[in-house]
Design a protein around this motif. Structure first.
Motif, short mmCIF file in Angstrom:
data_model
loop_
_atom_site.label_atom_id
_atom_site.label_comp_id
_atom_site.label_asym_id
_atom_site.label_seq_id
_atom_site.Cartn_x
_atom_site.Cartn_y
_atom_site.Cartn_z
N VAL A 90 -29.88 -40.13 11.47
CA VAL A 90 -31.23 -40.71 11.52
C VAL A 90 -31.54 -41.32 10.16
O VAL A 90 -31.38 -40.65 9.12
CB VAL A 90 -32.29 -39.65 11.88
N VAL A 94 -38.10 -42.17 7.80
CA VAL A 94 -38.25 -40.74 8.05
C VAL A 94 -38.21 -40.02 6.71
O VAL A 94 -37.76 -40.58 5.71
CB VAL A 94 -37.14 -40.20 8.98
N SER A 97 -33.67 -38.57 5.64
CA SER A 97 -32.59 -39.31 6.30
C SER A 97 -31.28 -38.53 6.20
O SER A 97 -31.03 -37.82 5.22
CB SER A 97 -32.42 -40.68 5.65
N SER A 129 -36.54 -38.10 20.01
CA SER A 129 -37.68 -37.50 19.31
C SER A 129 -37.27 -36.22 18.58
O SER A 129 -37.71 -35.97 17.46
CB SER A 129 -38.82 -37.20 20.30
N ILE A 132 -35.43 -37.16 15.44
CA ILE A 132 -36.34 -37.66 14.40
C ILE A 132 -37.09 -36.51 13.75
O ILE A 132 -37.25 -36.47 12.52
CB ILE A 132 -37.31 -38.69 15.01
N VAL A 138 -41.27 -39.01 11.34
CA VAL A 138 -41.49 -40.37 10.85
C VAL A 138 -42.51 -40.36 9.71
O VAL A 138 -43.40 -39.52 9.66
CB VAL A 138 -41.98 -41.30 11.97
N ILE A 147 -37.98 -48.64 17.64
CA ILE A 147 -36.97 -47.75 17.09
C ILE A 147 -35.61 -48.09 17.71
O ILE A 147 -35.49 -48.26 18.93
CB ILE A 147 -37.33 -46.28 17.37
N VAL A 182 -35.25 -46.02 12.20
CA VAL A 182 -36.69 -46.18 12.31
C VAL A 182 -37.13 -47.24 11.29
O VAL A 182 -37.11 -46.98 10.09
CB VAL A 182 -37.43 -44.86 12.05
N LEU A 198 -43.13 -37.10 17.30
CA LEU A 198 -42.28 -37.77 16.31
C LEU A 198 -42.55 -37.29 14.89
O LEU A 198 -41.95 -37.81 13.95
CB LEU A 198 -42.46 -39.29 16.39
#
Length: 332
Positions: A90, A94, A97, A129, A132, A138, A147, A182, A198
């Motif tokens: 991801v 965010v 990461s 979700s 994330i 997020v 996304i 994202v 999220l």
């Protein structure tokens, strides 16, 4: 990349039933880390990246080619027994990461360990979700309407705003090797600063309150739970949680600092506020920032308390000097 179709990943368990099966190959198998299923003396069959129905067809063709089964329609049946956790990456807007593993189960939570042979499984945490959230959720500048999910040489753009707004929406299932990106915007969206599908439900904030009369964090009732605040908490609320607000009016001009770090560029930021002014300000929301994960709050004594401490220190010095003067005169 649709949410309805499970894609097999390393660690998943599948139940394979072979018609007739004189060699005893039927049973439940775990997909190896290299993505294959090994059935006794049969060459490993590739399973990762396929849906169970696709793997069933491929395995049937392989067993027919080896002469182990006849070319009958129901010669081989494959059913998902357990969907394990998967490793995905991801990145983007965010808080943390990197590689995450959504859907990981504890040994006690494994499917079919006590119940016996089962077919079919839904792992509700093996989704975009969940991945994330595992990456810290997020940031407030995220673009949740676009996304990206990258799988091999394919990708899809998903609008996940409904999960933040609370009316639901698309939440695709992920598999090993997926990448979730994202995108970021140039705007701070306050609607993203609250618990949601999220974002994290809570954040960890470091606190220090050494003011009088607390003079230590234990005395200020700052503990592990105090520093764990709901996502969406503002600076003033955090100061109340750490007992920096209220008390003697002589201490009403206490000050506080917020030490934060810009998640976009990594630069640290220090914000200072007069606590009493922040409490009484009509436009306090403009001067009362949201707390982000990993922020730090510290309270400082009022000017009157500092003045009193200075007087006390001067008095202590004078009292300690008096015996020395008396002893000095006695010696003469």
């Amino acid at each position: 990349l649709g949410p309805a179709n499970h894609v097999l990943a390393a660690g998943d368990r599948v139940h394979i039933n072979i018609l007739g099966d004189p060699d005893g190959l039927s049973g439940t198998y775990t997909i190896d880390p290299n993505g294959t299923v090994s059935l006794g003396t049969v060459a490993p069959a590739q399973a990762v990246g396929m849906q169970p129905a696709d793997f069933e067809r491929a395995l049937r063709q392989q067993l027919i080619a080896t002469g182990l089964v006849r070319p009958l329609r129901n010669a081989v049946r494959v059913r998902l027994a357990e969907a394990a956790g998967v490793t995905v990456h991801v990145g983007g807007a965010v808080f943390q990461s990197g590689m995450v593993r959504p859907g990981e189960r504890t040994p006690e939570g494994r499917v079919g360990q006590k119940e016996g042979e089962l077919a079919g499984d839904t792992n509700p945490s093996r989704t975009v979700s969940a991945a994330i959230r595992a990456a810290g959720g997020v940031r407030p500048d995220a673009n949740v309407t676009n996304i990206f999910i990258v799988r091999g040489d394919r990708y899809a753009a998903v609008n996940m705003h409904g999960l933040v707004a609370g009316y639901g929406g698309t939440d695709p299932v992920v598999t090993s090797g997926d990448r979730i990106i994202v995108p970021a915007t140039n705007c701070f969206d306050t609607k993203l600063v609250r618990p949601s599908a999220l974002t994290q439900p809570g954040i960890k904030v470091y606190m220090s309150n050494l003011t009088r009369s607390a003079n230590n964090n234990a005395g200020a009732a700052i503990g592990e739970k105090t520093g764990s605040l709901p996502y969406g908490t503002r600076m003033l609320q955090g100061l109340v949680a750490m007992n920096c607000v209220g008390g003697s009016y002589m201490q009403s001009d206490r000050r506080a600092v917020l030490i934060s770090r810009n998640p976009r560029n990594g630069q640290s930021v220090v914000i200072e506020r007069d606590i009493e002014k922040l409490v009484r300000a009509i436009d306090r929301d403009e001067a009362d920032p949201y707390l982000m994960p990993g922020d730090a709050l510290a309270c400082y004594d009022s000017r009157w308390t500092n003045f009193r401490e200075a007087l006390s220190l001067a008095s202590d010095v004078a009292n300690s000097a008096t015996p020395a003067i008396i002893l000095g005169n006695a010696a003469n």
